[in-house]
Design a protein around this motif. Structure first.
Motif, PDB file in Angstrom:
ATOM      1  N   VAL A 137      25.337  11.069   9.264  1.00 52.59           N
ATOM      2  CA  VAL A 137      26.735  11.321   9.609  1.00 52.59           C
ATOM      3  C   VAL A 137      27.095  10.743  10.968  1.00 52.59           C
ATOM      4  O   VAL A 137      26.242  10.456  11.792  1.00 52.59           O
ATOM      5  N   GLU A 138      28.393  10.575  11.174  1.00 56.70           N
ATOM      6  CA  GLU A 138      28.946  10.104  12.448  1.00 56.70           C
ATOM      7  C   GLU A 138      29.060  11.286  13.404  1.00 56.70           C
ATOM      8  O   GLU A 138      29.131  12.439  12.964  1.00 56.70           O
ATOM      9  N   ALA A 139      29.136  11.005  14.687  1.00 54.95           N
ATOM     10  CA  ALA A 139      29.352  12.054  15.677  1.00 54.95           C
ATOM     11  C   ALA A 139      30.638  12.800  15.352  1.00 54.95           C
ATOM     12  O   ALA A 139      31.650  12.188  15.001  1.00 54.95           O
ATOM     13  N   SER A 143      24.151  10.281  18.137  1.00 55.61           N
ATOM     14  CA  SER A 143      24.522   9.004  17.540  1.00 55.61           C
ATOM     15  C   SER A 143      23.502   8.513  16.512  1.00 55.61           C
ATOM     16  O   SER A 143      23.651   7.433  15.980  1.00 55.61           O
ATOM     17  N   SER A 144      22.462   9.294  16.215  1.00 57.02           N
ATOM     18  CA  SER A 144      21.491   8.881  15.215  1.00 57.02           C
ATOM     19  C   SER A 144      20.806  10.092  14.593  1.00 57.02           C
ATOM     20  O   SER A 144      20.856  11.195  15.121  1.00 57.02           O
ATOM     21  N   PRO A 186      24.458   6.111  12.164  1.00 57.68           N
ATOM     22  CA  PRO A 186      25.503   6.818  11.423  1.00 57.68           C
ATOM     23  C   PRO A 186      26.036   5.959  10.268  1.00 57.68           C
ATOM     24  O   PRO A 186      26.220   4.755  10.408  1.00 57.68           O
ATOM     25  N   GLY A 187      26.224   6.604   9.124  1.00 56.76           N
ATOM     26  CA  GLY A 187      26.730   5.914   7.942  1.00 56.76           C
ATOM     27  C   GLY A 187      25.643   5.387   7.031  1.00 56.76           C
ATOM     28  O   GLY A 187      25.906   5.059   5.871  1.00 56.76           O
ATOM     29  N   ASP A 233      34.403   9.173   3.917  1.00 51.47           N
ATOM     30  CA  ASP A 233      33.929  10.520   4.170  1.00 51.47           C
ATOM     31  C   ASP A 233      34.196  11.426   2.980  1.00 51.47           C
ATOM     32  O   ASP A 233      33.463  12.378   2.743  1.00 51.47           O
ATOM     33  N   GLU A 264      31.115  14.751  12.757  1.00 51.47           N
ATOM     34  CA  GLU A 264      31.162  15.101  11.336  1.00 51.47           C
ATOM     35  C   GLU A 264      30.321  16.337  11.058  1.00 51.47           C
ATOM     36  O   GLU A 264      29.332  16.588  11.734  1.00 51.47           O
TER      37      GLU A 264
END
Length: 165
Positions: free
Chosen positions: A74-76, A8-9, A47-48, A163, A78
């Motif tokens: 990125v997000e989980a 998540s990070s 993320p983002g 995205d 991706e």
């Protein structure tokens, strides 16, 4: 095949060895920071988040390596690119090597900030454009307030897929 992100990070390793080796953020807002010692720390991005990372090294006769990345955490789930010092990786929006190209990238960031625009909120395609133009020794088109307002409006209205942007 690109790996997929499952956490998540994103963690970024920063270092500052005066006159020899430096890695620092040009812009970006980490959500956490861990100081390992006076010279080394790690920062974490949600993320983002969009951020710029500069890597510089010098030897006995001057600069040996200069690099500038603009990255998106990125997000989980991706896909992401492997980037040195970024764990596990990020989406590369801009990647410049050599001091001349890095300086041109920094000038592009400075021009955006001179407009009063936060570089983290700039249209993601603009960073790709800047990297492509600088790579072929051409000046990038300037980012404008009008383009920025249009980008923010499209995002707000859900007219873009971030995205793919």
């Amino acid at each position: 095949m690109q790996p997929r992100f499952s956490s998540s990070s994103i963690e970024v390793e920063l270092i500052w060895l005066k006159d020899r080796f430096q890695r620092w953020l040009r812009f970006g807002q980490p959500v956490d920071e861990i100081a390992h010692d006076r010279r080394r720390r790690a920062v974490t991005f949600a993320p983002g988040a969009v951020f710029a990372l500069i890597h510089w090294e010098a030897g006995d006769y001057g600069t040996t390596l200069s690099r500038l990345w603009v990255l998106r955490a990125v997000e989980a789930g991706e896909r992401f690119d492997r980037v040195p010092f970024v764990n596990p990786g990020a989406e590369v929006l801009l990647d410049l090597k050599t001091w001349v190209k890095v300086r041109a990238g920094l000038d592009a960031i400075d021009a955006i900030e001179a407009l009063g625009i936060n570089p983290e909120r700039v249209c993601l395609d603009h960073w790709r454009h800047v990297g492509g133009r600088i790579a072929v020794a051409e000046p990038p088109s300037p980012y404008t307030r009008v383009r920025h307002r249009a980008w923010l409006s499209r995002k707000r209205l859900g007219l873009i897929d971030e995205d793919a942007a």
